[in-house]
Design a protein around this motif. Structure first.
Motif, short mmCIF file in Angstrom:
data_model
loop_
_atom_site.label_atom_id
_atom_site.label_comp_id
_atom_site.label_asym_id
_atom_site.label_seq_id
_atom_site.Cartn_x
_atom_site.Cartn_y
_atom_site.Cartn_z
N LEU A 39 57.27 -51.16 -41.57
CA LEU A 39 56.49 -52.35 -41.16
C LEU A 39 56.17 -53.23 -42.37
CD1 LEU A 39 55.11 -53.70 -38.71
CD2 LEU A 39 53.01 -52.53 -39.39
N ASP A 40 56.08 -52.57 -43.54
CA ASP A 40 55.79 -53.29 -44.79
C ASP A 40 54.47 -54.05 -44.72
OD1 ASP A 40 57.82 -52.46 -46.35
OD2 ASP A 40 59.16 -54.15 -45.90
N SER A 41 53.47 -53.36 -44.30
CA SER A 41 52.17 -54.03 -44.19
C SER A 41 51.16 -53.32 -45.10
CB SER A 41 51.72 -53.96 -42.72
OG SER A 41 50.34 -54.17 -42.64
N ASP A 42 50.38 -54.13 -45.83
CA ASP A 42 49.38 -53.52 -46.71
C ASP A 42 48.26 -52.89 -45.88
OD1 ASP A 42 50.89 -54.46 -48.71
OD2 ASP A 42 49.74 -56.34 -48.95
N THR A 43 48.03 -53.46 -44.71
CA THR A 43 46.96 -52.94 -43.85
C THR A 43 47.35 -51.59 -43.27
OG1 THR A 43 46.85 -55.24 -43.18
CG2 THR A 43 45.31 -53.73 -42.11
N TYR A 44 48.64 -51.49 -42.87
CA TYR A 44 49.10 -50.21 -42.29
C TYR A 44 50.20 -49.64 -43.18
CZ TYR A 44 47.22 -52.61 -38.18
OH TYR A 44 46.45 -53.33 -37.33
N PRO A 45 49.93 -49.08 -44.31
CA PRO A 45 51.00 -48.58 -45.17
C PRO A 45 51.69 -47.37 -44.54
CG PRO A 45 48.86 -48.02 -46.09
CD PRO A 45 48.58 -48.84 -44.87
N GLY A 46 53.00 -47.28 -44.73
CA GLY A 46 53.79 -46.12 -44.26
C GLY A 46 54.17 -46.19 -42.79
N LEU A 47 53.73 -47.25 -42.07
CA LEU A 47 54.10 -47.31 -40.63
C LEU A 47 55.56 -47.76 -40.46
CD1 LEU A 47 51.09 -48.72 -38.67
CD2 LEU A 47 51.65 -46.39 -39.28
N VAL A 48 56.10 -47.32 -39.35
CA VAL A 48 57.51 -47.62 -39.07
C VAL A 48 57.59 -48.34 -37.74
CG1 VAL A 48 59.68 -46.54 -38.39
CG2 VAL A 48 58.50 -45.77 -40.43
N LEU A 49 58.39 -49.44 -37.70
CA LEU A 49 58.57 -50.18 -36.45
C LEU A 49 59.94 -49.83 -35.89
CD1 LEU A 49 57.18 -52.49 -34.74
CD2 LEU A 49 58.88 -53.99 -35.80
N GLN A 50 59.98 -49.51 -34.58
CA GLN A 50 61.27 -49.18 -33.96
C GLN A 50 61.49 -50.07 -32.74
OE1 GLN A 50 60.67 -44.94 -33.35
NE2 GLN A 50 62.41 -44.55 -34.73
N GLY A 51 62.68 -50.66 -32.68
CA GLY A 51 63.04 -51.46 -31.51
C GLY A 51 64.25 -50.83 -30.84
N GLU A 101 60.51 -60.35 -36.02
CA GLU A 101 59.46 -61.23 -35.48
C GLU A 101 58.21 -60.45 -35.12
OE1 GLU A 101 60.93 -63.86 -32.44
OE2 GLU A 101 58.86 -64.13 -31.71
N TRP A 102 58.39 -59.28 -34.45
CA TRP A 102 57.24 -58.48 -34.02
C TRP A 102 56.58 -57.79 -35.22
CZ3 TRP A 102 55.35 -60.38 -30.05
CH2 TRP A 102 56.13 -60.82 -28.98
N ALA A 103 57.38 -57.48 -36.25
CA ALA A 103 56.77 -56.91 -37.45
C ALA A 103 55.85 -57.93 -38.10
CB ALA A 103 57.88 -56.49 -38.43
N ARG A 104 56.36 -59.17 -38.15
CA ARG A 104 55.54 -60.26 -38.70
C ARG A 104 54.25 -60.42 -37.89
NH1 ARG A 104 60.01 -63.11 -39.80
NH2 ARG A 104 59.97 -64.19 -37.80
N TYR A 105 54.43 -60.34 -36.59
CA TYR A 105 53.27 -60.51 -35.69
C TYR A 105 52.25 -59.40 -35.89
CZ TYR A 105 50.55 -60.94 -31.42
OH TYR A 105 49.52 -61.04 -30.55
N CYS A 106 52.76 -58.13 -35.99
CA CYS A 106 51.86 -56.98 -36.18
C CYS A 106 51.10 -57.11 -37.50
CB CYS A 106 52.64 -55.67 -36.17
SG CYS A 106 53.24 -55.25 -34.53
N ARG A 107 51.82 -57.51 -38.52
CA ARG A 107 51.16 -57.64 -39.82
C ARG A 107 50.07 -58.73 -39.76
NH1 ARG A 107 56.45 -56.84 -41.99
NH2 ARG A 107 56.83 -59.09 -42.03
N SER A 108 50.37 -59.81 -39.01
CA SER A 108 49.41 -60.92 -38.95
C SER A 108 48.19 -60.58 -38.09
CB SER A 108 50.09 -62.18 -38.42
OG SER A 108 50.44 -61.96 -37.07
N THR A 109 48.32 -59.71 -37.11
CA THR A 109 47.20 -59.41 -36.20
C THR A 109 46.36 -58.24 -36.72
OG1 THR A 109 48.60 -57.97 -34.93
CG2 THR A 109 48.34 -60.22 -34.11
N ALA A 110 46.78 -57.63 -37.80
CA ALA A 110 46.07 -56.46 -38.32
C ALA A 110 44.59 -56.79 -38.47
CB ALA A 110 46.66 -56.07 -39.66
N PRO A 111 43.68 -55.92 -38.19
CA PRO A 111 43.95 -54.55 -37.74
C PRO A 111 43.83 -54.36 -36.23
CG PRO A 111 41.69 -54.73 -38.49
CD PRO A 111 42.23 -56.11 -38.48
#
Ligand code: ADP
Length: 464
Positions: A138-150, A48-58
């Motif tokens: 994170l799988d985001s085109d805006t932030y490539p290579g980022l990693v999300l940790q929970g 859910e937060w990954a989706r949120y991060c991708r949507s709020t980019a940048p």
């Protein structure tokens, strides 16, 4: 170890083992379910937060504020979140206590592009409770290579599991205690019938061998045991009675000739006698001693056959040859008494038996026939071959045996007429020995007789 202790041990052992297995299975299942719940929670939240991060980019600082507000509101299993840039080795976002930041791993390797999430556990703090972590791209085109940790701190969950352990441990100890008490009760109840049997058997002595165990109405194993013991007691009583009778009869049988011998010798010693008188006394005493020896030998043979201690060697015995030999031996005494002894029949009749015992068997029958036949009579022995047996008949023209006694004469110490003088008869063991020998050969012996006209003894033996 007594059966009671063994039963108790088995009962408690089986219950304790199954209790332990059940408790272990319950514990493992609960722990597994709880961990799966945590992992599912982590996965749902991170997605859910990954989706949120991708949507709020940048605008990440805006995202961080919202996430912090949301996450800090959660009281149970508070989630810590980090957005990490492995290339620059820096956090772009971290929500959670600052001191925990270092616990989050910075090195990770996604093995398979399909399996792009890693679950791991890091021990934290003094007590070493685990921090369950999920690392995913994170799988985001805006932030490539980022990693999300929970991450979720497992202290609450592990404390629950510890409490479950204590609860299961106490239940097990109590269960084993109940099993021990129940086992003692059950063992005592199920072995009570055996105790009863033992105390009833203790009351049976040699002087009340006719006493029996009481047999209950219920159709159970104890009833079968009691009936079996009663049958055995019956056999013991029977053989005890026979041994008693045999001992008494044997003593009685030996006492009379011994008394007579004693008397004869005492009279001889009373005064000085002539050489002829001494000679007569000694030969009479010798005859008595011979009769006694015969009786003792017969008793010994019977006892050995009864005890099945006699293991004679069986071989092929040509009956004609054996009976011809006996005719020669007994013929002299018969001739002296004015009797004729003849042997007739098939030459090739061969029995499977013991030569010595068969000689004793037919010797006894011929001896009796001569003894109980008055002068002028005859004794005929015939041999006949039948299907798989040899039949030998000893027929005399003697005094015969009353019908009512024909079955009894094969028993020990039975004589047809007790008033017959001893010199005419033996101890009443001869025919019993004959029957024992025939039984040993798995044959049969029968008698047909008519008083005053004679008797026929028929012996059937398996042929070789
Ligand atoms: P015993 O040694 O006294 O002869 P047995 O057992 O051989 O004892 O015989 C038992 C009794 O059977 C004898 O006392 C005798 O009275 C009777 N008996 C045996 N054989 C004959 C026979 N051939 N004729 C008549 N009576 C017989």
């Amino acid at each position: 170890m007594t059966i009671r202790q063994k039963l108790l041990l088995w009962y408690t052992g089986v219950l304790a083992t199954s209790g332990c297995a059940l408790a272990l299975a319950l514990y493992m299942f609960t722990a597994h379910q709880m961990r799966r719940e945590i992992e599912k929670f982590l996965l749902d939240e991170c997605n859910e937060w990954a989706r949120y991060c991708r949507s709020t980019a940048p605008n990440l600082s805006e995202a961080e504020r919202t996430i912090r507000q949301e996450l800090e509101a959660k009281r149970y299993f508070p989630l810590m979140l980090r957005l990490y840039d492995p290339a620059k080795k820096e956090d772009l976002l971290f929500v959670g206590p600052a001191s925990w930041r270092e616990v989050f791993p910075k090195e990770f390797a996604f093995k398979d592009p399909g399996e792009n999430r890693i679950f791991s556990t890091q021990p934290v703090g003094r007590h070493g409770y685990g921090l369950r972590l999920l690392t995913m791209p994170l799988d985001s085109d805006t932030y490539p290579g980022l990693v999300l940790q929970g991450g979720v701190y497992m202290r609450r969950l592990e404390l629950r599991l510890k409490r479950l352990q204590v609860f299961l441990g106490i239940s097990l100890v109590m269960g084993i205690g109940f099993a021990l008490a129940g086992g003692r009760f059950l063992a005592a109840r199920s072995l009570q019938p055996i105790d009863d049997i033992v105390s009833e058997l203790d009351r049976i002595e040699t002087d009340n061998l006719s006493a029996r165990l009481t047999v209950s109405e219920t159709h159970d194993e104890v009833r079968r045991l009691r009936t079996g013991i009663n049958r055995m007691l019956h056999r013991v009583e029977d053989s005890f009675r026979r041994i008693r009778r045999f001992t008494a009869d044997a003593a009685h049988e030996l006492r009379a000739p011994l008394a007579s011998l004693h008397c004869r010798l005492e009279v001889a010693l009373n005064k000085k006698r002539s050489t002829d008188e001494y000679s007569t006394t000694i030969s009479d005493a010798l005859a008595e001693a011979e009769a006694l020896t015969r009786t003792v030998n017969d008793l010994l043979l019977l006892t050995r056959m009864d005890a099945q201690a006699h293991h004679p060697v069986f071989c092929r015995v040509a009956l004609k040859g054996l009976l011809d030999e006996l005719q020669e031996i007994f013929g002299v005494a018969a001739a002296e008494k004015g009797l004729r002894v003849s042997v007739a029949g098939e030459d090739d009749c061969v029995a499977h038996g013991n030569q010595g015992l068969l000689r004793k068997l037919f010797g006894n029958l011929i001896d009796n026939a001569i003894r109980y036949t008055p002068p002028g009579g005859s004794v005929t022995v015939t041999i006949a071959k039948e299907r798989d047996a040899c039949a030998v008949r000893v027929t005399d023209t003697g005094i015969g045996i009353p019908r009512e006694l024909q079955d009894k004469i094969f028993e020990r110490f039975v004589r047809v007429d007790e008033s017959r003088p001893r010199k005419d008869g033996g101890a009443g063991l001869g025919l019993n020995i004959c029957r024992s020998i025939v039984d040993l050969h798995k044959g049969a012996i029968t008698v047909r007789s008519e008083t005053g006209r004679g008797s026929t003894f028929e012996v059937r033996l398996p042929s070789a």
